[in-house]
Write a protein that holds these residues in place. Sequence first.
Motif, PDB file in Angstrom:
ATOM      1  N   ARG A   1       0.826  -1.218   0.000  1.00  0.00           N
ATOM      2  CA  ARG A   1       0.000   0.000   0.000  1.00  0.00           C
ATOM      3  C   ARG A   1       0.858   1.265   0.000  1.00  0.00           C
ATOM      4  O   ARG A   1       0.652   2.194   0.767  1.00  0.00           O
ATOM      5  CB  ARG A   1      -0.949  -0.002   1.200  1.00  0.00           C
ATOM      6  CG  ARG A   1      -2.060  -1.043   1.050  1.00  0.00           C
ATOM      7  CD  ARG A   1      -2.970  -1.079   2.236  1.00  0.00           C
ATOM      8  NE  ARG A   1      -2.299  -1.640   3.402  1.00  0.00           N
ATOM      9  CZ  ARG A   1      -2.896  -1.911   4.539  1.00  0.00           C
ATOM     10  NH1 ARG A   1      -4.170  -1.655   4.688  1.00  0.00           N
ATOM     11  NH2 ARG A   1      -2.234  -2.436   5.547  1.00  0.00           N
ATOM     12  N   GLY A   2       1.894   1.229  -0.840  1.00  0.00           N
ATOM     13  CA  GLY A   2       2.747   2.406  -0.993  1.00  0.00           C
ATOM     14  C   GLY A   2       3.867   2.507   0.025  1.00  0.00           C
ATOM     15  O   GLY A   2       4.759   3.334  -0.107  1.00  0.00           O
ATOM     16  N   ASN A   3       3.833   1.672   1.059  1.00  0.00           N
ATOM     17  CA  ASN A   3       4.896   1.696   2.074  1.00  0.00           C
ATOM     18  C   ASN A   3       5.932   0.613   1.796  1.00  0.00           C
ATOM     19  O   ASN A   3       5.702  -0.302   1.007  1.00  0.00           O
ATOM     20  CB  ASN A   3       4.294   1.452   3.468  1.00  0.00           C
ATOM     21  CG  ASN A   3       3.345   2.565   3.870  1.00  0.00           C
ATOM     22  OD1 ASN A   3       3.673   3.731   3.727  1.00  0.00           O
ATOM     23  ND2 ASN A   3       2.166   2.204   4.361  1.00  0.00           N
ATOM     24  N   VAL A   4       7.046   0.697   2.520  1.00  0.00           N
ATOM     25  CA  VAL A   4       8.086  -0.329   2.409  1.00  0.00           C
ATOM     26  C   VAL A   4       7.777  -1.443   3.410  1.00  0.00           C
ATOM     27  O   VAL A   4       7.479  -1.180   4.576  1.00  0.00           O
ATOM     28  CB  VAL A   4       9.472   0.280   2.754  1.00  0.00           C
ATOM     29  CG1 VAL A   4      10.537  -0.805   2.779  1.00  0.00           C
ATOM     30  CG2 VAL A   4       9.837   1.366   1.746  1.00  0.00           C
ATOM     31  N   ALA A   5       7.854  -2.704   2.949  1.00  0.00           N
ATOM     32  CA  ALA A   5       7.724  -3.860   3.847  1.00  0.00           C
ATOM     33  C   ALA A   5       8.897  -4.805   3.583  1.00  0.00           C
ATOM     34  O   ALA A   5       9.458  -4.801   2.480  1.00  0.00           O
ATOM     35  CB  ALA A   5       6.397  -4.569   3.610  1.00  0.00           C
ATOM     36  N   MET A   6       9.265  -5.584   4.588  1.00  0.00           N
ATOM     37  CA  MET A   6      10.389  -6.514   4.427  1.00  0.00           C
ATOM     38  C   MET A   6      10.120  -7.828   5.138  1.00  0.00           C
ATOM     39  O   MET A   6       9.504  -7.850   6.202  1.00  0.00           O
ATOM     40  CB  MET A   6      11.667  -5.940   5.052  1.00  0.00           C
ATOM     41  CG  MET A   6      12.256  -4.753   4.371  1.00  0.00           C
ATOM     42  SD  MET A   6      13.996  -4.534   4.874  1.00  0.00           S
ATOM     43  CE  MET A   6      13.848  -3.946   6.531  1.00  0.00           C
ATOM     44  N   THR A   7      10.606  -8.905   4.530  1.00  0.00           N
ATOM     45  CA  THR A   7      10.632 -10.198   5.216  1.00  0.00           C
ATOM     46  C   THR A   7      12.071 -10.683   5.207  1.00  0.00           C
ATOM     47  O   THR A   7      12.702 -10.719   4.148  1.00  0.00           O
ATOM     48  CB  THR A   7       9.734 -11.226   4.503  1.00  0.00           C
ATOM     49  OG1 THR A   7       8.399 -10.712   4.474  1.00  0.00           O
ATOM     50  CG2 THR A   7       9.743 -12.565   5.228  1.00  0.00           C
ATOM     51  N   LEU A   8      12.591 -11.024   6.370  1.00  0.00           N
ATOM     52  CA  LEU A   8      13.971 -11.510   6.481  1.00  0.00           C
ATOM     53  C   LEU A   8      13.952 -12.944   6.985  1.00  0.00           C
ATOM     54  O   LEU A   8      13.395 -13.230   8.047  1.00  0.00           O
ATOM     55  CB  LEU A   8      14.772 -10.632   7.460  1.00  0.00           C
ATOM     56  CG  LEU A   8      14.934  -9.168   7.068  1.00  0.00           C
ATOM     57  CD1 LEU A   8      13.790  -8.317   7.617  1.00  0.00           C
ATOM     58  CD2 LEU A   8      16.264  -8.610   7.596  1.00  0.00           C
TER      59      LEU A   8
END
Length: 371
Positions: free
Chosen positions: A92-99
Motif C-alpha cells: 500500500r505504498g509503504n516499504v515492507a520486508m521479510t527476512l
Amino acid sequence: MGTILIDKLLSACVKQGASDLHITVGQPPVLRIHGRLQKLKTKVLESADTQALMKSITPDRCQQEFQETGSADFGFAFGEACRFRVSIYRDRGNVAMTLRQIPNELWSMDQLGVPPIFKTLITRPRGLVIVTGPTGSGKSTTLAAMVDYLNENFDHHIITIEDPIEFQHNHKKSTINQREVGVDVTSFSEAIRRALRQDPDIILVGEMRDLETIEAAITAAETGHIVFATLHTSSAAGTINRIIDVFPTNQQEQIRTQLASAIIGILCQQLLKKVGGGRVAAFESLVVTPGIANLIRENKIFRITSSIQTGSKHGMMLLDDNIFNLWREGLITKEDGLAKCNNAEELAQRFAVAERGMFDDQPVEQEAEPV
C-alpha cells in the motif's frame, strides 16, 4: 535510528531462534518462531521506520531495483552468527520486508532425517535430483546438507546458482563456486549453460523457474553431471507433471523421454511442528527405477504413487506414510499431520483406525513388489 534498530531486531531473531522477521507498517516487528507468528513488544512501525530499516541494510543496486519494480531480494551476513535472505516489497505504498534467517551451521543429512538412499543417489556420476516442497519447508537446508556431504567426502567441482546465495560453503575436499543471479550472472538458464564449460561435477540450480532453466538443467543432467534443483510441488508425481506441463504440447513427448533418462530421484518435504517445540521434516522419496522411468516415458504418471508405496526396498516412501509414522512415534499432532499431508481424507481414516487399536506394531511399509 534504522541501523540501531535493525541490529537489535536481528539479534532478537537469532536469540529466539526465529525463522523469519516481518517488518511492515501499522504493527510492531513480528517474529516467526516454530511456525507461529509473535509480535515483539516494541513500538508500532510507521512509514518512516520501515523506510529507514530498509535503507540501513539494502545494497544500492537492490534499492534501485526496488524503486523500479516494487520489490528486490538479496542476502547478507549478520556477523558470525548467520546470514539473512531479505525480500523487500511495497505494501500500500509503504516499504515492507521479510527476512529469513539462514544459520551458518549446516545440518547434516542424518540430522535432518533425509532418507539414506539419497546419499547413494547424489554420488552417482550423472542425473537430476529434485527437492520439492512449499516455501519455508526447508528445501535450501536439505540441499545445503547434500552439498556439504559431497564436499566432505568427494573431490568434486561444485557450482551453485542461487538467487540470492543462502548457505555459504567453504572448500573442503571439493572446490565450490557459488554464483548469485543478478550479481554474478544474469539468469539461471544462462548460468547453467556457462557452468557446462567450467568443468563441474555437480550443479545446484536454486530454482527451476521457467522453461529455459528446466531445459538447461535436464540437458546438464543428461551430459554427465549431477544436477540438484528445487520446485514448489508437494508430491513426486506432481513434480513430474509440473515439469512436463511447462513445455508446449508438441514438445512434451520428447521431454518425457529426456526426463525418464535424466531424473534419478525426487525428495518432497514438509516441515511440521514438533510436539514439545522445534520442527521435524516429513519426506516423500521417489527413486527412479527402470520401471518408474517407463511410467514417465509412457505418460502413466498417475501410477507413480502406487509404485512408491510398493518400492520401500528401493528406499521409497510416500509423504503420508512418513507423516503417519511421525504421529505414531508421538513427534507430531494429528492436526498438523492432516494440515501438511497430500490426502487428508485417507490419512484421517488411518488415524481413526489406528486410534481404535486396529493395527499391529509394525511400521507402515507395504510388501515390496518388483518394480
